[in-house]
Design an enzyme around this catalytic site. Sequence first.
Site, PDB file in Angstrom:
ATOM      1  N   LYS A 104       0.837  -1.193   0.000  1.00  0.00           N
ATOM      2  CA  LYS A 104       0.000   0.000   0.000  1.00  0.00           C
ATOM      3  C   LYS A 104       0.881   1.256   0.000  1.00  0.00           C
ATOM      4  O   LYS A 104       1.957   1.245   0.594  1.00  0.00           O
ATOM      5  CB  LYS A 104      -0.894   0.012   1.256  1.00  0.00           C
ATOM      6  N   ARG A 110     -10.293 -11.672   0.931  1.00  0.00           N
ATOM      7  CA  ARG A 110     -11.084 -12.728   0.285  1.00  0.00           C
ATOM      8  C   ARG A 110     -10.403 -14.077   0.413  1.00  0.00           C
ATOM      9  O   ARG A 110     -11.058 -15.115   0.420  1.00  0.00           O
ATOM     10  CB  ARG A 110     -11.354 -12.337  -1.179  1.00  0.00           C
TER      11      ARG A 110
HETATM   12  N1  BES Z   1      -8.185  -3.791   3.672  1.00  0.00           N
HETATM   13  C1  BES Z   1      -8.288  -3.394   2.323  1.00  0.00           C
HETATM   14  C2  BES Z   1      -9.573  -2.622   2.012  1.00  0.00           C
HETATM   15  C3  BES Z   1      -9.740  -1.299   2.686  1.00  0.00           C
HETATM   16  C4  BES Z   1      -9.374  -0.142   2.024  1.00  0.00           C
HETATM   17  C5  BES Z   1     -10.309  -1.208   3.929  1.00  0.00           C
HETATM   18  C6  BES Z   1      -9.545   1.078   2.645  1.00  0.00           C
HETATM   19  C7  BES Z   1     -10.488   0.008   4.543  1.00  0.00           C
HETATM   20  C8  BES Z   1     -10.109   1.161   3.897  1.00  0.00           C
HETATM   21  C9  BES Z   1      -8.248  -4.606   1.390  1.00  0.00           C
HETATM   22  O1  BES Z   1      -7.542  -5.700   1.842  1.00  0.00           O
HETATM   23  C10 BES Z   1      -7.640  -4.160   0.120  1.00  0.00           C
HETATM   24  O2  BES Z   1      -6.514  -3.746   0.133  1.00  0.00           O
HETATM   25  N2  BES Z   1      -8.384  -4.221  -0.968  1.00  0.00           N
HETATM   26  C11 BES Z   1      -7.930  -3.842  -2.250  1.00  0.00           C
HETATM   27  C12 BES Z   1      -8.463  -4.856  -3.234  1.00  0.00           C
HETATM   28  C13 BES Z   1      -7.818  -4.811  -4.561  1.00  0.00           C
HETATM   29  C14 BES Z   1      -6.372  -5.133  -4.488  1.00  0.00           C
HETATM   30  C15 BES Z   1      -8.535  -5.799  -5.462  1.00  0.00           C
HETATM   31  C16 BES Z   1      -8.471  -2.452  -2.572  1.00  0.00           C
HETATM   32  O3  BES Z   1      -9.572  -2.115  -2.173  1.00  0.00           O
HETATM   33  O4  BES Z   1      -7.755  -1.691  -3.217  1.00  0.00           O
HETATM   34 ZN    ZN Z   2      -5.489  -5.613   1.399  1.00  0.00          ZN
END
Ligand code: BES
Ligand code: ZN
Length: 497
Positions: free
Chosen positions: A276, A350
Amino acid sequence: MFTVMQEISSNARHEAIVVGLFEKEPLFSGIVAKWNEQLNGQLTELANEGDLLPKKKHITKVHTLGQMKMKRLYFVGLGKEEELTFEQLREAFGKLFQTIKGATWSEVAVMLDTFTTERIDASDAAHALSEAFLLATYEFVGYKQKRTESKKIEQFTVYTTADEKEVEASLFVGSVYGRATNAARTLVNTPSNLLSAAALANYAVELAKKYGFEYKIVEKEEMEKLGMGALLAVNQGSVEPPKLIVVKYQGKETWEDVIGLVGKGVTFDTGGYSIKPKDGIVGMKTDMAGAAAVLGAMEIIGELRPEQNVLAVIPATDNMISGRAFKPDDVITSMSGKTIEVTNTDAEGRLILADAMTYAKQQGAKYLIDVATLTGGVIIALGVHTTGAMTNDEALFEQLLEASAETGEFMWRLPITEKDKERVRNSPIADLNNSPGREGHAIMGAAFLAEFAEDTPWVHLDIAGTSVTTKPSDLGPAGATGVMVRTLATFVERFEK
Ligand code: BES
Ligand code: ZN
Ligand code: ZN
């Protein structure tokens, strides 16, 4: 904390008395009209001058300056009687308690009859009152050397002409709902160095012991034996061992019609090698809000003991980077046997949910609801006040939607089409692909999970937008909201197959 009484005696003394005020003629009636007389019509005067308004959620404090035995009167504006909803009443109470917060006194009386309408009976009003009190005055103590927590009301006298026992019971239920939501908030607000998967498991064990639930913590070795390749892959880069938390509540004679509640328990999400950005990583201690929601709901279930069977399953781990971490391009085998090509290590939720859902089904879950901070995409789609819901079963979704309307935790359904399903199956080398591109992230997450729900009725709740808030509301401060605790518990209480 709560004393329920039928009638207010003429020499009752209270630090403060709380009265609901509807927009109607006359503005003051019954005992309030009498107090107005005692105060030589000053309440009418204040109303005429616009200081005391029955407008929705308008709170007015009136000092009686020795002219009455009650030191202060709090008027809670409720708007038009026929328009007031349960949710608005709860918010109005929330606002009241936030106004009172910080007072040096800690005792109030509430005239409950002034808050009831044709649709909202004394029991509903009592539930709203105690729940709102706990939610609105919640504080996360934190870790400052100088910790300050404001004084709270300790003694409530509730006057009602309704059945005292029923009102007492509803006050209790409301406070159970409020307390459990606050417990979930605290879990979510706690940083990940202080809340590892093991700490979360310990919390669940303590909860299970308190309520006499059966429980089991599936350890890493057993996960290996069970073939939980997806959960293990996410944990691979971590020094903290993963835990699969399993808590069982049996409210029926036999273990049938089991509702499986599955909560994402990522204690910290770095994104893994699909790391991230520095702004996106802050706040990822809250990536276990789904787990917290499930544990909060279990606390309510433990207190109220509905005639239902519930299986809570929480996959808990952090998502870290190291020489051992899983990588993009890896192919992993989930507990279900389905193979997954990892195209993004940040789509880890997931993966761990997939194995948890398979496990829940093996343990007899006939209905599945998963709660997860799954995608940033749901925030783009629905904002921060509405939880995204996706399902393979209309009827189950309808029941959940009804519960959410009651708790005021709004949700909105997004579709999973056949085309969406094709996209998650689009991998040249595995059965599934965990991140098939930019479009429709929230739906892609759900389409992936649908492969593991298979033909079990299932609803997926994406709470990435609703689990934390940057703005305080009538029902709580900024930070974790404890969203879905109350909806899940209400759903379980009312569930009909
Ligand atoms: N934990 C995150 C989602 C999230 C984002 C929660 C912001 C709270 C605030 C999740 O694991 C994630 O990173 N999702 C990705 C999915 C993508 C890689 C398909 C996302 O949302 O960018
Ligand atoms: Zn994630
Ligand atoms: Zn995550």
